[in-house]
Motif scaffolding. Structure first.
Motif, mmCIF file in Angstrom:
data_model
loop_
_atom_site.group_PDB
_atom_site.id
_atom_site.type_symbol
_atom_site.label_atom_id
_atom_site.label_comp_id
_atom_site.label_asym_id
_atom_site.label_seq_id
_atom_site.Cartn_x
_atom_site.Cartn_y
_atom_site.Cartn_z
ATOM 1 N N TRP A 88 0.845 -1.193 0.000
ATOM 2 C CA TRP A 88 0.000 0.000 0.000
ATOM 3 C C TRP A 88 0.881 1.244 0.000
ATOM 4 C CZ3 TRP A 88 -5.316 -0.502 -0.062
ATOM 5 C CH2 TRP A 88 -5.830 -1.758 0.222
ATOM 6 N N ASN A 89 0.531 2.226 -0.819
ATOM 7 C CA ASN A 89 1.256 3.496 -0.859
ATOM 8 C C ASN A 89 0.269 4.642 -1.004
ATOM 9 O OD1 ASN A 89 3.981 2.549 -0.772
ATOM 10 N ND2 ASN A 89 3.698 1.829 -2.877
ATOM 11 N N ALA A 90 0.641 5.792 -0.468
ATOM 12 C CA ALA A 90 -0.173 7.002 -0.612
ATOM 13 C C ALA A 90 0.749 8.166 -0.934
ATOM 14 C CB ALA A 90 -0.955 7.286 0.651
ATOM 15 N N GLY A 131 -6.925 19.578 -4.410
ATOM 16 C CA GLY A 131 -6.040 18.538 -4.914
ATOM 17 C C GLY A 131 -6.546 17.149 -4.569
ATOM 18 N N TYR A 132 -5.664 16.165 -4.701
ATOM 19 C CA TYR A 132 -6.020 14.765 -4.532
ATOM 20 C C TYR A 132 -4.948 14.034 -3.744
ATOM 21 C CZ TYR A 132 -9.540 15.535 -8.081
ATOM 22 O OH TYR A 132 -10.621 16.004 -8.761
ATOM 23 N N ILE A 133 -5.328 12.890 -3.210
ATOM 24 C CA ILE A 133 -4.403 11.972 -2.564
ATOM 25 C C ILE A 133 -4.474 10.673 -3.358
ATOM 26 C CG2 ILE A 133 -3.888 10.694 -0.471
ATOM 27 C CD1 ILE A 133 -5.394 13.158 0.903
ATOM 28 N N GLN A 134 -3.333 10.245 -3.877
ATOM 29 C CA GLN A 134 -3.290 9.030 -4.685
ATOM 30 C C GLN A 134 -2.977 7.839 -3.788
ATOM 31 O OE1 GLN A 134 -0.030 8.710 -7.444
ATOM 32 N NE2 GLN A 134 -1.204 7.391 -8.804
ATOM 33 N N VAL A 135 -3.818 6.816 -3.856
ATOM 34 C CA VAL A 135 -3.614 5.579 -3.103
ATOM 35 C C VAL A 135 -3.390 4.467 -4.117
ATOM 36 C CG1 VAL A 135 -4.648 3.921 -1.512
ATOM 37 C CG2 VAL A 135 -5.047 6.354 -1.197
ATOM 38 N N ASP A 152 -10.251 18.874 3.018
ATOM 39 C CA ASP A 152 -9.704 19.779 4.018
ATOM 40 C C ASP A 152 -8.321 19.292 4.421
ATOM 41 O OD1 ASP A 152 -10.248 17.602 5.622
ATOM 42 O OD2 ASP A 152 -11.761 18.595 6.838
ATOM 43 N N MET A 153 -7.723 19.950 5.401
ATOM 44 C CA MET A 153 -6.365 19.595 5.808
ATOM 45 C C MET A 153 -6.301 18.229 6.478
ATOM 46 S SD MET A 153 -4.945 23.306 7.144
ATOM 47 C CE MET A 153 -4.849 22.660 8.749
ATOM 48 N N ASN A 154 -7.411 17.713 6.964
ATOM 49 C CA ASN A 154 -7.416 16.440 7.681
ATOM 50 C C ASN A 154 -7.623 15.233 6.777
ATOM 51 O OD1 ASN A 154 -7.077 17.784 10.148
ATOM 52 N ND2 ASN A 154 -9.270 18.183 10.256
ATOM 53 N N THR A 155 -7.742 15.430 5.475
ATOM 54 C CA THR A 155 -7.986 14.312 4.570
ATOM 55 C C THR A 155 -6.784 13.378 4.504
ATOM 56 O OG1 THR A 155 -9.467 15.691 3.261
ATOM 57 C CG2 THR A 155 -8.705 13.676 2.242
ATOM 58 N N PHE A 156 -5.579 13.931 4.358
ATOM 59 C CA PHE A 156 -4.396 13.067 4.246
ATOM 60 C C PHE A 156 -4.147 12.258 5.522
ATOM 61 C CE2 PHE A 156 0.245 12.264 4.173
ATOM 62 C CZ PHE A 156 0.255 11.423 3.077
ATOM 63 N N PRO A 157 -4.246 12.848 6.726
ATOM 64 C CA PRO A 157 -4.105 12.000 7.921
ATOM 65 C C PRO A 157 -5.179 10.916 8.013
ATOM 66 C CG PRO A 157 -3.792 14.287 8.513
ATOM 67 C CD PRO A 157 -4.239 14.265 7.094
ATOM 68 N N TRP A 158 -6.405 11.203 7.572
ATOM 69 C CA TRP A 158 -7.466 10.188 7.577
ATOM 70 C C TRP A 158 -7.117 9.046 6.623
ATOM 71 C CZ3 TRP A 158 -10.680 8.633 3.547
ATOM 72 C CH2 TRP A 158 -11.685 7.737 3.907
ATOM 73 N N VAL A 159 -6.639 9.397 5.406
ATOM 74 C CA VAL A 159 -6.265 8.376 4.429
ATOM 75 C C VAL A 159 -5.105 7.540 4.958
ATOM 76 C CG1 VAL A 159 -5.259 8.027 2.132
ATOM 77 C CG2 VAL A 159 -7.170 9.581 2.419
ATOM 78 N N MET A 160 -4.119 8.174 5.583
ATOM 79 C CA MET A 160 -2.987 7.431 6.127
ATOM 80 C C MET A 160 -3.420 6.501 7.258
ATOM 81 S SD MET A 160 -0.439 7.902 4.287
ATOM 82 C CE MET A 160 0.738 7.030 5.296
ATOM 83 N N GLN A 162 -6.394 4.994 7.456
ATOM 84 C CA GLN A 162 -7.024 3.867 6.771
ATOM 85 C C GLN A 162 -5.960 2.976 6.104
ATOM 86 O OE1 GLN A 162 -10.403 3.078 6.531
ATOM 87 N NE2 GLN A 162 -10.654 4.626 8.108
ATOM 88 N N LEU A 163 -4.941 3.616 5.534
ATOM 89 C CA LEU A 163 -3.888 2.874 4.849
ATOM 90 C C LEU A 163 -3.072 2.040 5.835
ATOM 91 C CD1 LEU A 163 -3.159 2.959 1.820
ATOM 92 C CD2 LEU A 163 -1.243 4.373 2.458
ATOM 93 N N ASN A 164 -2.782 2.586 6.991
ATOM 94 C CA ASN A 164 -2.038 1.831 7.999
ATOM 95 C C ASN A 164 -2.861 0.646 8.506
ATOM 96 O OD1 ASN A 164 0.293 3.357 7.880
ATOM 97 N ND2 ASN A 164 -0.461 4.830 9.369
ATOM 98 N N TYR A 165 -4.186 0.820 8.604
ATOM 99 C CA TYR A 165 -5.046 -0.307 8.987
ATOM 100 C C TYR A 165 -5.008 -1.394 7.909
ATOM 101 C CZ TYR A 165 -9.205 -2.925 10.292
ATOM 102 O OH TYR A 165 -10.070 -3.928 10.638
ATOM 103 N N ALA A 166 -5.047 -0.980 6.642
ATOM 104 C CA ALA A 166 -4.958 -1.946 5.536
ATOM 105 C C ALA A 166 -3.607 -2.650 5.532
ATOM 106 C CB ALA A 166 -5.194 -1.236 4.196
ATOM 107 N N ARG A 167 -2.544 -1.925 5.853
ATOM 108 C CA ARG A 167 -1.220 -2.545 5.929
ATOM 109 C C ARG A 167 -1.173 -3.577 7.047
ATOM 110 N NH1 ARG A 167 2.149 3.055 5.311
ATOM 111 N NH2 ARG A 167 2.140 3.133 3.049
#
Length: 171
Positions: A88-90, A131-135, A152-160, A162-167
């Protein structure tokens, strides 16, 4: 040398009886574009080969864009992948800008006529994220990428998060 060699092209299917080439549509040969094979029929994603679509009760299930994790599978529009061993990468392609809102400019102009305190409205600032966050996920020889809009500014920490849970599930 007086013996004549048999004509190797006498029985060629591309030649007509009169010796002129006979062209027929057939299978394309080497070097020519090959037709695409028919797409396999759509199959409903299942868990562990059972007929249960997506997540069964008690199994982890969440989504990041168009990537869904259900049970021991990663379901994407390009097909299913095994969850075990997935990479998984973001990447953050969002930006946050600070600007003066239009309403503060209007208020500054209106109140500047009455007193100079109207210029204090120009100190108002607002933060705008775009902008966007690519997963991306890679597993089982397949790769899929999705773009999640940054609201908003909290989107990237939220995605990370979720990504850490997937990892943690991919181990």
């Amino acid at each position: 040398m007086s013996e004549q060699q048999p004509n190797p092209y006498a029985g060629d299917p591309g030649q007509g009886g009169s010796g002129e080439p006979k062209w027929e549509p057939g299978n394309p040969g080497y070097g020519y574009p090959q037709p695409y094979p028919d797409a396999p029929p759509y199959q409903q994603p299942t868990i562990g080969g059972q007929g249960v679509p997506y997540a069964a009760p008690g199994m982890a299930s969440f989504a990041l864009g168009d990537i869904t994790v259900a049970g021991d599978q990663i379901i994407t529009p390009s097909g299913t992948m095994p969850l075990r061993g997935a990479m998984w990468n973001a990447t953050d392609f969002s930006r946050t800008e600070e600007k003066i809102p239009t309403s503060s400019i209007v208020l500054a102009v209106v109140f500047a006529v009455f007193c100079l305190l109207g210029l204090l409205f120009l100190l108002m600032k607002e933060k705008v994220t775009s902008g966007y966050i690519q997963v991306t996920v890679t597993s089982g020889g397949r790769h899929h990428a999705t773009m999640i809009p940054a609201v908003d500014m909290n989107t990237f920490p939220w995605v990370m998060n979720q990504l850490n849970y997937a990892r943690s599930l991919s181990i």
